[in-house]
Design a protein around this motif. Structure first.
Motif, PDB file in Angstrom:
ATOM      1  N   GLU A 197       1.022  -1.164  -0.089  1.00  0.00           N
ATOM      2  CA  GLU A 197       0.145  -0.016   0.085  1.00  0.00           C
ATOM      3  C   GLU A 197       0.957   1.238  -0.087  1.00  0.00           C
ATOM      4  N   LEU A 198       1.991   1.248   0.813  1.00  0.00           N
ATOM      5  CA  LEU A 198       2.903   2.526   0.887  1.00  0.00           C
ATOM      6  C   LEU A 198       3.440   2.726  -0.494  1.00  0.00           C
ATOM      7  N   LEU A 199       4.009   1.760  -1.103  1.00  0.00           N
ATOM      8  CA  LEU A 199       4.363   1.464  -2.374  1.00  0.00           C
ATOM      9  C   LEU A 199       3.574   2.262  -3.485  1.00  0.00           C
ATOM     10  N   ALA A 200       2.446   2.082  -3.413  1.00  0.00           N
ATOM     11  CA  ALA A 200       1.307   2.591  -4.254  1.00  0.00           C
ATOM     12  C   ALA A 200       0.860   3.965  -4.194  1.00  0.00           C
ATOM     13  N   ALA A 201       1.285   4.246  -2.717  1.00  0.00           N
ATOM     14  CA  ALA A 201       0.744   5.610  -2.335  1.00  0.00           C
ATOM     15  C   ALA A 201       1.683   6.919  -3.132  1.00  0.00           C
ATOM     16  N   GLY A 202       0.891   8.012  -3.560  1.00  0.00           N
ATOM     17  CA  GLY A 202       1.753   9.058  -4.197  1.00  0.00           C
ATOM     18  C   GLY A 202       2.960   9.520  -3.439  1.00  0.00           C
ATOM     19  N   HIS A 203       2.743   9.997  -2.194  1.00  0.00           N
ATOM     20  CA  HIS A 203       3.843  10.655  -1.473  1.00  0.00           C
ATOM     21  C   HIS A 203       4.077  10.066  -0.196  1.00  0.00           C
ATOM     22  N   ARG A 224      10.994   2.757  -5.421  1.00  0.00           N
ATOM     23  CA  ARG A 224      10.229   3.711  -5.995  1.00  0.00           C
ATOM     24  C   ARG A 224      10.939   4.105  -7.429  1.00  0.00           C
ATOM     25  N   PRO A 225      10.373   4.557  -8.406  1.00  0.00           N
ATOM     26  CA  PRO A 225      11.219   5.011  -9.727  1.00  0.00           C
ATOM     27  C   PRO A 225      11.865   6.092  -9.329  1.00  0.00           C
ATOM     28  N   ASP A 306      13.859  12.982  -5.724  1.00  0.00           N
ATOM     29  CA  ASP A 306      12.634  13.919  -5.368  1.00  0.00           C
ATOM     30  C   ASP A 306      12.202  13.469  -3.879  1.00  0.00           C
ATOM     31  N   THR A 307      13.245  13.676  -3.106  1.00  0.00           N
ATOM     32  CA  THR A 307      13.165  13.416  -1.624  1.00  0.00           C
ATOM     33  C   THR A 307      13.478  14.523  -0.863  1.00  0.00           C
ATOM     34  N   VAL A 308      13.122  14.605   0.342  1.00  0.00           N
ATOM     35  CA  VAL A 308      13.317  15.765   1.405  1.00  0.00           C
ATOM     36  C   VAL A 308      13.861  14.987   2.762  1.00  0.00           C
TER      37      VAL A 308
END
Length: 500
Positions: A197-203, A224-225, A306-308
């Motif tokens: 479910e977490l891998l499918a989440a947007g953010h 994640r890509p 795209d990470t913070v």
């Protein structure tokens, strides 16, 4: 020997069968005549199943198993486990000091299945002291495979050890969302169950700077890509800092330091613990390196992942807004606040000692507490009880002790939850229980000398006889002072021969 009935009290009954009580059960198995039982409500042993991420390893060497640092010849050692499985040579060639968590979990489960003193599917409901019978009455419910009650029972035990473990800690602002099954907010203890479910989440936002947070962040990052990672990692600590892993630094996880810490004033202990956060809240340098390597690999084309990653941040509030979760955060140094909208949150916010007040409610009037209301715990990991002539403290020799495992960080320091001290603490408990040096323990375990009392002794200046905590005294070696320790419990028939 593991029998125990209303007619024949056990010498020791353990509540809970995590790694620490399992260590005690394994070492107690080698003590002739000692009758024990360890009750656990779960149907089988499982150690943090939600964090058995592929490739994740223990942060302690494999010698920190259930018994080896006290009795390396025990049949319950990790090396003997490998031998029984025919895996010694593969392990030898693997040259692994730190084993996989899944391997440690399997080792403990196999030991728990073979130790007859371990009884799973037994939920302890209440514990009380029976002064007439000079024993604790332990009422339990036997549970079926589905977790539903099957029947009830009672055991008597002269002494207890509480090893109920810890529970996932959730910061107050996030508790309502964690309790809401429809909210995409979970503790890292449940990570693998919800990984897809977490891998499918947007953010996804990971909160927490310790090893669990780092491993969850790294696992999500790898899956994640590139260029569309959409991950945030927030931490209250001032940095994503490595765990203290220098050889001398690690000596704060020795029995020497534990004895030193226990001898300090309460106010000093309370000041020290938060300052030692890198001993138990830091991240393995290897894991930090792997995270940096993965981020660097994703920047080879000149872009940025795209990470913070932001340390020094506290989550003040959290609420669901339009199907997302909005976090109000505050930066400690800047004093500024910002809102972060995310699709899922993983809380790697650690664990808290599981409360036992309900379980031992009849004993609470007999507990002595410190100024903060916490139970006092003596050097042998026993709760300090009021000698009022009525409760367990008034018991006959060899009875009435209540030991604790991983519930004494406030009195014994950062080593309380550390696997590397499990066997040593179990040996200290057994020595106190039997009133003799059942397991000989070394006088000294560290090159570092903690405190001036020990320094005086090691420089040739004799310390006062019986000085608490000074290496070289019987108490420091884990042998109880005969003036204060429980005396040897009644012995029954010899236990079976230890398995090879």
């Amino acid at each position: 020997m593991t029998t125990g009935t209303d007619e024949e009290p056990l010498d020791l009954l353990g509540v809970g069968t995590g790694p620490f009580n399992l260590s005690l059960a394994a070492l107690a198995d080698g003590v002739p005549g000692l009758t024990t039982a360890f009750l656990e409500q779960r149907p089988a042993f499982h150690w943090h199943p939600g964090l058995l991420i592929d490739g994740a390893t223990l942060q302690v060497p494999f010698l920190a198993d259930l018994v080896s640092l006290v009795d390396p010849t025990s049949p319950w050692s990790f090396l003997n486990h490998l031998k029984a499985l025919g895996r010694l040579f593969p392990f030898y060639f693997a040259e692994r000091l730190h084993i996989h968590r899944a391997e440690y979990d399997a080792y403990c489960r196999r030991v728990s299945e073979q130790l007859p003193s371990c009884r799973f599917g037994h939920r302890v409901d209440t514990v009380a002291w029976d002064g007439q019978r000079q024993a604790f009455t332990v009422d339990f419910t036997r549970l079926g495979p589905d977790g539903h009650p099957v029947d009830t029972g009672r055991l008597l035990a002269r002494n207890l050890v509480l090893g109920v473990g810890t529970a996932p800690h959730v910061p107050e602002p996030l508790r309502p969302l964690v309790d809401d099954p429809a909210a995409p907010v979970l503790h890292s203890a449940d990570y693998l169950e919800h990984r897809e479910e977490l891998l499918a989440a947007g953010h996804v936002t990971v909160v927490g700077s310790g090893q669990s947070g780092a491993e969850v962040f790294l696992d999500l990052l790898r899956a994640r890509p590139a260029g569309a990672e959409r991950l945030s990692w927030l931490a209250r600590t001032p940095a994503f800092a490595p765990m203290e892993y220098s050889k001398l630094g690690l000596e704060q996880f020795t029995p020497d330091y534990t004895r030193h810490f226990h001898g300090l004033d309460e106010t000093v202990r309370d000041r020290l613990l938060p300052a030692q956060w890198q001993l138990y809240k830091g991240v393995s340098a290897d894991t930090l390196g792997e995270i940096h390597d993965e981020l660097y690999r994703r920047s080879l084309d000149g872009g940025w992942p795209d990470t913070v990653l932001t340390p020094g941040v506290t989550v003040l509030t959290a609420e669901r807004t339009g199907g997302r979760v909005e976090l109000l955060t505050e930066h400690a140094d800047q004093g500024t606040r910002a809102r972060l909208a995310t699709d899922a949150v993983v809380l790697a916010t650690g664990y808290a000692e599981r409360p036992v007040d309900r379980l031992i409610a009849p004993l609470l009037p007999h507990l002595l507490r410190d100024t903060a209301g916490r139970p006092l715990v003596d050097r042998a990991h026993r709760l300090v009880l009021d000698p009022d002539g009525k409760g367990p403290a008034a018991a006959e020799p060899g009875a009435g002790a209540v030991f604790v495992q991983n519930a004494e960080r406030h009195t014994h320091g950062v080593g309380a939850p550390d696997l590397g001290l499990a066997a040593w603490r179990s040996a200290v408990i057994l020595n106190a229980l039997t009133g003799r040096e059942t397991y000989p323990l070394p006088d000294r375990t560290a090159f570092t000398t903690f405190g001036l009392d020990g320094a005086a002794r090691r420089s040739g200046t004799p310390a006062a006889p019986g000085t608490p905590g000074v290496p070289g005294t019987r108490e420091a070696a884990g042998v109880p002072d005969p003036r204060t320790a429980p005396r040897t419990p009644p012995t029954g028939p010899a236990v079976r021969a230890r398995r090879a």
